[in-house]
Design a protein around this motif. Structure first.
Motif, PDB file in Angstrom:
ATOM      1  N   GLN A 100       1.036  -1.508  -0.208  1.00  0.00           N
ATOM      2  CA  GLN A 100       0.308  -0.090  -0.250  1.00  0.00           C
ATOM      3  C   GLN A 100       1.024   0.902  -0.145  1.00  0.00           C
ATOM      4  O   GLN A 100       2.021   1.386   0.552  1.00  0.00           O
ATOM      5  N   LEU A 101       0.270   2.795  -0.517  1.00  0.00           N
ATOM      6  CA  LEU A 101       1.452   3.397  -0.502  1.00  0.00           C
ATOM      7  C   LEU A 101       0.470   4.749  -0.422  1.00  0.00           C
ATOM      8  O   LEU A 101      -0.748   4.781  -0.317  1.00  0.00           O
ATOM      9  N   HIS A 102       0.913   5.491   0.308  1.00  0.00           N
ATOM     10  CA  HIS A 102       0.534   7.168   0.678  1.00  0.00           C
ATOM     11  C   HIS A 102       1.135   7.813   0.090  1.00  0.00           C
ATOM     12  O   HIS A 102       2.123   8.133   1.245  1.00  0.00           O
ATOM     13  N   GLU A 103       0.806   9.286  -0.360  1.00  0.00           N
ATOM     14  CA  GLU A 103       1.357  10.081  -0.844  1.00  0.00           C
ATOM     15  C   GLU A 103       1.201  11.761   0.076  1.00  0.00           C
ATOM     16  O   GLU A 103       0.172  11.412   0.624  1.00  0.00           O
ATOM     17  N   SER A 104       1.974  11.693   0.210  1.00  0.00           N
ATOM     18  CA  SER A 104       1.957  13.704   1.737  1.00  0.00           C
ATOM     19  C   SER A 104       1.966  14.558   0.961  1.00  0.00           C
ATOM     20  O   SER A 104       3.777  14.170   0.132  1.00  0.00           O
ATOM     21  N   GLY A 105       2.297  15.388   1.141  1.00  0.00           N
ATOM     22  CA  GLY A 105       3.105  16.870   1.094  1.00  0.00           C
ATOM     23  C   GLY A 105       1.768  18.027   1.088  1.00  0.00           C
ATOM     24  O   GLY A 105       0.502  17.626   1.195  1.00  0.00           O
ATOM     25  N   PRO A 106       2.752  19.468   0.312  1.00  0.00           N
ATOM     26  CA  PRO A 106       1.500  19.964   0.480  1.00  0.00           C
ATOM     27  C   PRO A 106       1.069  20.283  -0.785  1.00  0.00           C
ATOM     28  O   PRO A 106       0.945  19.704  -1.504  1.00  0.00           O
ATOM     29  N   GLY A 107      -0.824  21.620  -0.176  1.00  0.00           N
ATOM     30  CA  GLY A 107      -1.182  20.853  -1.825  1.00  0.00           C
ATOM     31  C   GLY A 107      -1.393  21.753  -2.705  1.00  0.00           C
ATOM     32  O   GLY A 107      -2.101  22.006  -3.757  1.00  0.00           O
ATOM     33  N   LEU A 108      -0.349  23.195  -2.112  1.00  0.00           N
ATOM     34  CA  LEU A 108      -0.186  25.018  -3.268  1.00  0.00           C
ATOM     35  C   LEU A 108       1.340  24.164  -3.022  1.00  0.00           C
ATOM     36  O   LEU A 108       1.549  25.022  -1.833  1.00  0.00           O
ATOM     37  N   VAL A 109       1.519  25.104  -4.252  1.00  0.00           N
ATOM     38  CA  VAL A 109       3.035  25.450  -3.964  1.00  0.00           C
ATOM     39  C   VAL A 109       2.618  26.890  -4.482  1.00  0.00           C
ATOM     40  O   VAL A 109       2.422  27.213  -5.730  1.00  0.00           O
ATOM     41  N   LYS A 110       3.548  27.668  -4.414  1.00  0.00           N
ATOM     42  CA  LYS A 110       4.194  28.969  -4.696  1.00  0.00           C
ATOM     43  C   LYS A 110       4.821  28.840  -6.710  1.00  0.00           C
ATOM     44  O   LYS A 110       5.877  27.937  -6.516  1.00  0.00           O
ATOM     45  N   PRO A 111       4.377  29.683  -8.054  1.00  0.00           N
ATOM     46  CA  PRO A 111       5.545  28.920  -8.684  1.00  0.00           C
ATOM     47  C   PRO A 111       6.981  29.745  -8.488  1.00  0.00           C
ATOM     48  O   PRO A 111       7.342  30.458  -7.294  1.00  0.00           O
ATOM     49  N   SER A 112       7.789  29.087  -9.310  1.00  0.00           N
ATOM     50  CA  SER A 112       9.206  29.394  -9.037  1.00  0.00           C
ATOM     51  C   SER A 112       9.611  28.112  -8.005  1.00  0.00           C
ATOM     52  O   SER A 112      10.974  28.553  -7.167  1.00  0.00           O
ATOM     53  N   GLN A 113       8.844  27.582  -6.664  1.00  0.00           N
ATOM     54  CA  GLN A 113      10.008  26.764  -5.595  1.00  0.00           C
ATOM     55  C   GLN A 113       9.416  25.628  -5.881  1.00  0.00           C
ATOM     56  O   GLN A 113       8.847  24.996  -7.245  1.00  0.00           O
ATOM     57  N   THR A 114      10.119  25.194  -5.722  1.00  0.00           N
ATOM     58  CA  THR A 114       9.378  23.431  -5.045  1.00  0.00           C
ATOM     59  C   THR A 114       8.977  22.374  -4.782  1.00  0.00           C
ATOM     60  O   THR A 114       8.180  22.762  -2.982  1.00  0.00           O
ATOM     61  N   LEU A 115       8.211  22.053  -5.120  1.00  0.00           N
ATOM     62  CA  LEU A 115       7.253  20.460  -4.681  1.00  0.00           C
ATOM     63  C   LEU A 115       7.860  19.570  -4.621  1.00  0.00           C
ATOM     64  O   LEU A 115       9.064  18.482  -5.362  1.00  0.00           O
ATOM     65  N   SER A 116       8.013  19.102  -3.527  1.00  0.00           N
ATOM     66  CA  SER A 116       8.294  17.815  -2.698  1.00  0.00           C
ATOM     67  C   SER A 116       6.793  17.352  -1.678  1.00  0.00           C
ATOM     68  O   SER A 116       6.102  17.876  -1.304  1.00  0.00           O
ATOM     69  N   LEU A 117       7.339  15.667  -2.092  1.00  0.00           N
ATOM     70  CA  LEU A 117       6.120  14.646  -2.213  1.00  0.00           C
ATOM     71  C   LEU A 117       6.646  13.880  -1.828  1.00  0.00           C
ATOM     72  O   LEU A 117       8.229  13.654  -1.833  1.00  0.00           O
ATOM     73  N   THR A 118       6.145  12.809  -0.343  1.00  0.00           N
ATOM     74  CA  THR A 118       6.858  11.907  -0.091  1.00  0.00           C
ATOM     75  C   THR A 118       6.185  11.273  -0.540  1.00  0.00           C
ATOM     76  O   THR A 118       4.254  11.010  -0.212  1.00  0.00           O
ATOM     77  N   CYS A 119       5.853   9.565  -0.500  1.00  0.00           N
ATOM     78  CA  CYS A 119       4.840   8.476  -0.689  1.00  0.00           C
ATOM     79  C   CYS A 119       6.119   7.002   0.789  1.00  0.00           C
ATOM     80  O   CYS A 119       7.376   7.213   0.795  1.00  0.00           O
ATOM     81  N   THR A 120       4.839   6.748   1.091  1.00  0.00           N
ATOM     82  CA  THR A 120       5.208   6.048   2.296  1.00  0.00           C
ATOM     83  C   THR A 120       4.544   4.716   1.967  1.00  0.00           C
ATOM     84  O   THR A 120       3.322   4.191   1.309  1.00  0.00           O
ATOM     85  N   ILE A 121       5.434   3.657   1.860  1.00  0.00           N
ATOM     86  CA  ILE A 121       5.036   2.492   2.074  1.00  0.00           C
ATOM     87  C   ILE A 121       4.690   1.224   2.900  1.00  0.00           C
ATOM     88  O   ILE A 121       5.551   1.438   3.912  1.00  0.00           O
TER      89      ILE A 121
END
Length: 119
Positions: A3-24
């Motif tokens: 089973q996999l579950h994504e987590s991270g911010p739902g809103l990111v500003k332009p030019s910033q870095t999007l970061s997501l994590t997946c927990t197994i």
């Protein structure tokens, strides 16, 4: 069953870095011959494979995203992560983490997480 579950911010500003994590859960990120992928689906468009990290830490990226995409893993937490730098509104999408054995690399999917790029 993995089973996999994504987590991270739902809103990111332009030019910033999007970061997501997946927990197994229900499996190990180091299980031999397993691939762990990030896939996204922009609104009204199809699925786009972004890249993968394998059981031994090798990484593969979509040529169109390679210049600003990085996938890494934390074996102690059984997680893998996506970083997408210099985002634009075109990076708005539902992001999925997926995984599976080399003969079925997309066998397991997370539920997906919506990320919106907006100021």
């Amino acid at each position: 069953q993995v089973q996999l579950h994504e987590s991270g911010p739902g809103l990111v500003k332009p030019s910033q870095t999007l970061s997501l994590t997946c927990t197994i859960s229900g499996g190990s990120i180091t299980t031999m011959y397993y691939y762990w992928n990030w896939i996204r689906q922009p609104p009204g468009k199809g699925l786009e494979w972004m890249g993968a990290i394998t059981y031994d830490g090798s990484t593969y990226y979509s040529p169109s995203l390679k210049s600003h995409t990085s996938i890494s893993r934390d074996m102690s937490k059984n997680q893998f992560s996506l970083q997408l730098s210099s985002v634009t509104p075109e990076d708005t999408a539902v992001y999925y983490c997926t995984g599976g054995h080399s003969d079925d690399r997309f066998g397991s999917w997370g539920q997906g997480t919506q990320v919106t790029v907006s100021s």
